[in-house]
Motif scaffolding. Structure first.
Motif, mmCIF file in Angstrom:
data_model
loop_
_atom_site.group_PDB
_atom_site.id
_atom_site.type_symbol
_atom_site.label_atom_id
_atom_site.label_comp_id
_atom_site.label_asym_id
_atom_site.label_seq_id
_atom_site.Cartn_x
_atom_site.Cartn_y
_atom_site.Cartn_z
ATOM 1 N N GLY A 53 0.769 -1.234 0.000
ATOM 2 C CA GLY A 53 0.000 0.000 0.000
ATOM 3 C C GLY A 53 0.800 1.285 0.000
ATOM 4 O O GLY A 53 0.255 2.354 0.232
ATOM 5 N N VAL A 54 2.098 1.201 -0.290
ATOM 6 C CA VAL A 54 2.952 2.395 -0.308
ATOM 7 C C VAL A 54 3.404 2.634 -1.762
ATOM 8 O O VAL A 54 4.220 1.870 -2.283
ATOM 9 N N PRO A 55 2.886 3.681 -2.415
ATOM 10 C CA PRO A 55 3.196 3.895 -3.833
ATOM 11 C C PRO A 55 4.545 4.579 -4.078
ATOM 12 O O PRO A 55 4.624 5.651 -4.671
ATOM 13 N N LEU A 56 5.600 3.938 -3.618
ATOM 14 C CA LEU A 56 6.966 4.422 -3.843
ATOM 15 C C LEU A 56 7.744 3.391 -4.650
ATOM 16 O O LEU A 56 7.498 2.188 -4.537
ATOM 17 N N ARG A 57 8.736 3.865 -5.393
ATOM 18 C CA ARG A 57 9.522 2.980 -6.253
ATOM 19 C C ARG A 57 10.593 2.271 -5.415
ATOM 20 O O ARG A 57 11.774 2.622 -5.454
ATOM 21 N N VAL A 58 10.131 1.276 -4.665
ATOM 22 C CA VAL A 58 10.994 0.492 -3.774
ATOM 23 C C VAL A 58 10.660 -0.984 -3.940
ATOM 24 O O VAL A 58 9.489 -1.357 -3.966
ATOM 25 N N ILE A 59 11.703 -1.800 -4.045
ATOM 26 C CA ILE A 59 11.568 -3.253 -4.175
ATOM 27 C C ILE A 59 12.521 -3.907 -3.186
ATOM 28 O O ILE A 59 13.642 -3.417 -2.985
ATOM 29 N N VAL A 60 12.076 -5.002 -2.592
ATOM 30 C CA VAL A 60 12.985 -5.853 -1.821
ATOM 31 C C VAL A 60 12.908 -7.249 -2.409
ATOM 32 O O VAL A 60 11.882 -7.650 -2.963
ATOM 33 N N MET A 61 13.993 -7.999 -2.291
ATOM 34 C CA MET A 61 13.968 -9.390 -2.752
ATOM 35 C C MET A 61 15.088 -10.187 -2.112
ATOM 36 O O MET A 61 16.049 -9.627 -1.583
ATOM 37 N N ASP A 62 14.899 -11.476 -2.168
ATOM 38 C CA ASP A 62 15.916 -12.423 -1.724
ATOM 39 C C ASP A 62 15.692 -13.697 -2.513
ATOM 40 O O ASP A 62 14.753 -14.446 -2.259
ATOM 41 N N ILE A 63 16.539 -13.927 -3.500
ATOM 42 C CA ILE A 63 16.388 -15.097 -4.355
ATOM 43 C C ILE A 63 17.290 -16.242 -3.918
ATOM 44 O O ILE A 63 17.427 -17.226 -4.629
ATOM 45 N N SER A 64 17.881 -16.125 -2.715
ATOM 46 C CA SER A 64 18.805 -17.167 -2.238
ATOM 47 C C SER A 64 18.090 -18.491 -2.011
ATOM 48 O O SER A 64 18.691 -19.554 -2.156
ATOM 49 N N GLY A 65 16.824 -18.424 -1.600
ATOM 50 C CA GLY A 65 16.057 -19.645 -1.384
ATOM 51 C C GLY A 65 16.402 -20.400 -0.123
ATOM 52 O O GLY A 65 15.948 -21.516 0.083
ATOM 53 N N GLU A 66 17.215 -19.815 0.744
ATOM 54 C CA GLU A 66 17.623 -20.509 1.962
ATOM 55 C C GLU A 66 17.406 -19.612 3.175
ATOM 56 O O GLU A 66 18.020 -18.561 3.302
ATOM 57 N N ALA A 67 16.539 -20.061 4.080
ATOM 58 C CA ALA A 67 16.208 -19.266 5.266
ATOM 59 C C ALA A 67 17.415 -19.041 6.169
ATOM 60 O O ALA A 67 17.543 -18.002 6.806
ATOM 61 N N ASP A 68 18.340 -20.000 6.202
ATOM 62 C CA ASP A 68 19.500 -19.867 7.088
ATOM 63 C C ASP A 68 20.664 -19.128 6.433
ATOM 64 O O ASP A 68 21.693 -18.904 7.072
ATOM 65 N N ALA A 69 20.509 -18.761 5.172
ATOM 66 C CA ALA A 69 21.569 -18.016 4.470
ATOM 67 C C ALA A 69 20.941 -16.900 3.641
ATOM 68 O O ALA A 69 21.198 -16.762 2.451
ATOM 69 N N ARG A 70 20.115 -16.114 4.281
ATOM 70 C CA ARG A 70 19.396 -15.046 3.573
ATOM 71 C C ARG A 70 20.343 -14.024 2.968
ATOM 72 O O ARG A 70 21.370 -13.701 3.554
#
Length: 172
Positions: A53-70
């Motif tokens: 719900g926040v219309p700002l040009r911001v993205i987060v991601m984590d494509i590592s696929g491992e919870a213990d090695a984020r």
């Protein structure tokens, strides 16, 4: 940090075009922290600010696929430069279109320019899952959902089901 509510299609706010960020400051970093916590809790690999719900040009991601090695990544005011002519097809899903997946064709590689969590400008080449994910999340910043890349029939069917699920949930 806090887990925020993720907007679900067909919420009209998901169709807004997000505004550029003026500066990376502590309040923006708090938003990015919340977005990461929300994304991990969902669970997902990417989240655009408009999805909370926040219309700002911001993205987060984590494509590592491992919870213990984020390996969390933050992209502020991202831009796609030089998308390749070559394309790749990935099965995509979306936290704002829960439980639906389909193949989407996008440029296989691209260069991206953005500000990181600390406000430093970065330019990097992306390919594979990173290229797909950044393009998917950038679509959100422009009011586009991955289902917009599908046939009108598939898109309309998914939206009808989501509306029905929301009506049923609201009635119970």
């Amino acid at each position: 940090m806090a887990i925020r509510e993720i907007l679900v299609a067909p919420d009209p706010r998901l169709r807004q075009v997000s505004r550029p960020v003026e500066k990376v400051d502590d309040s923006l970093r708090a938003l990015m922290d919340d977005m990461l916590e929300t994304m991990y809790a969902a669970p997902g690999i990417g989240l655009a600010a408009i999805q909370v719900g926040v219309p700002l040009r911001v993205i987060v991601m984590d494509i590592s696929g491992e919870a213990d090695a984020r390996q969390p990544r933050c992209f502020v005011n991202p831009e796609i430069l030089d998308p390749s002519e070559e394309t790749a097809v990935y099965e995509e899903g979306c936290l704002s279109v829960p439980d639906y997946y389909d193949e989407v064709e996008r440029p296989a590689r691209c260069r991206i320019r953005y500000l990181d969590y600390d406000g430093e400008e970065k330019i990097e080449d992306a390919e594979g899952l990173l290229a797909t994910c950044i393009q998917h999340e950038m679509d959100h910043l422009n009011g586009v959902l991955f289902i917009d890349h599908l046939s009108r029939l598939k898109r309309d069917r998914i939206l009808r089901r989501l509306k029905k699920e929301q009506r049923l949930a609201a009635a119970s």
